[in-house]
Design an enzyme around this catalytic site. Sequence first.
Site, mmCIF file in Angstrom:
data_model
loop_
_atom_site.group_PDB
_atom_site.id
_atom_site.type_symbol
_atom_site.label_atom_id
_atom_site.label_comp_id
_atom_site.label_asym_id
_atom_site.label_seq_id
_atom_site.Cartn_x
_atom_site.Cartn_y
_atom_site.Cartn_z
ATOM 1 C CG ASN A 13 -1.643 0.987 1.398
ATOM 2 O OD1 ASN A 13 -1.720 2.004 0.723
ATOM 3 N ND2 ASN A 13 -2.239 0.992 2.402
ATOM 4 C CE LYS A 15 -0.205 2.664 4.795
ATOM 5 N NZ LYS A 15 0.474 3.071 6.525
ATOM 6 C CG HIS A 99 -5.231 1.480 4.874
ATOM 7 N ND1 HIS A 99 -4.860 3.341 5.853
ATOM 8 C CD2 HIS A 99 -4.720 0.861 4.812
ATOM 9 C CE1 HIS A 99 -3.701 2.153 5.985
ATOM 10 N NE2 HIS A 99 -3.761 1.624 5.825
ATOM 11 C CD GLU A 101 -2.410 5.060 6.652
ATOM 12 O OE1 GLU A 101 -2.981 5.306 5.683
ATOM 13 O OE2 GLU A 101 -1.279 5.021 7.366
ATOM 14 C CD GLU A 171 -3.210 -2.779 7.201
ATOM 15 O OE1 GLU A 171 -2.203 -2.708 6.438
ATOM 16 O OE2 GLU A 171 -3.898 -1.624 7.254
ATOM 17 N N GLY A 177 2.773 1.478 11.101
ATOM 18 C CA GLY A 177 3.422 3.137 10.502
ATOM 19 C C GLY A 177 3.882 2.940 12.378
ATOM 20 C CB SER A 217 5.369 -2.599 11.764
ATOM 21 O OG SER A 217 4.951 -0.430 11.772
HETATM 22 P P1 13P Z 1 3.417 -0.349 7.878
HETATM 23 O O1 13P Z 1 3.628 -0.721 6.944
HETATM 24 O O2 13P Z 1 4.039 1.613 7.179
HETATM 25 O O3 13P Z 1 2.897 0.352 8.732
HETATM 26 O O4 13P Z 1 1.736 0.366 7.419
HETATM 27 C C1 13P Z 1 0.629 -0.546 7.410
HETATM 28 C C2 13P Z 1 -0.530 -0.506 5.673
HETATM 29 O O5 13P Z 1 -1.322 0.017 6.962
HETATM 30 C C3 13P Z 1 -0.766 -1.270 5.474
HETATM 31 O O6 13P Z 1 -1.841 -1.204 4.491
#
Ligand code: 13P
Length: 255
Positions: A13, A15, A99, A101, A171, A177, A217
């Site tokens: 992803n 982002k 997601h 976010e 997740e 992150g 992560s």
């Molecule tokens: P990270 O791997 O940066 O923690 O992000 C995970 C994520 O949100 C994948 O959609």
Amino acid sequence: MNPAKRRTVIAGNWKMNFTPAEATEFINTIKPMVAGKDNCDVIFCAPYVTIAAAMEAAKGSNIKIGAENVHFAPKGAYTGEVSAEMLKAIGVEVVIIGHSERRQYFGETDETVNLRTKAALEAGLRVILCLGEVKEQRLSGITNEVVAMQTKLDLAGISAEQLKNVVIAYEPVWAIGTGLTATPEQAQETCAVIRGVLADMYGADVAETVTIQYGGSMNEKNAAELLAKPDVDGGLIGGASLVPEKFTAIVDAAQ
Ligand code: 13P
């Protein structure tokens, strides 16, 4: 992973990262690194404006390019949104929905996640449906209830036939992150809870065929241990999906 029952999916992803030129360079770099590693699907979900360039670079390889969101209406007055048909029209086959976010910063709810998922599936897209608990929920001991509720609400009205095109990404929000990863045991336990809810909704045989990824992560160091768990069928990877060597090491861990 249980490759006998379900397909492993390793998805990046991106982002809000990578211009078209940067995506082209990235895909050109990673293409030979993941070539022939066919024991998992390799997907990168890209910002809308970057999809076409990434797809062009990925042509003829085992890499698929997806989107990071999709709207539920077929068209109309929804400034800034993109429909499933628009994604299909440029050759997109897979899309991330729900997601954390989007849920945290853009008001996404289980209701809109459900609407978007239905629209995407009806248009023939494959969906990576994200869900997971926030830190306070894990600390309060209600993780299982939270993910069970999200699974039920997000998949409401979706048939067993449509579910074949759904990958679930578990997740935990506190792991995204942050460098904090769920332990393999925590990931396994919660993915198994989700599979149990799917079994209640669709029957055990159907539930056994659904790919459930872990995200949060995941990196080149912890991927093998996480993917070794029986109910963890892949990864949805943020930060490490921006670095060819790191992402390739995760793909290798899934072989
Ligand atoms: P990270 O791997 O940066 O923690 O992000 C995970 C994520 O949100 C994948 O959609």
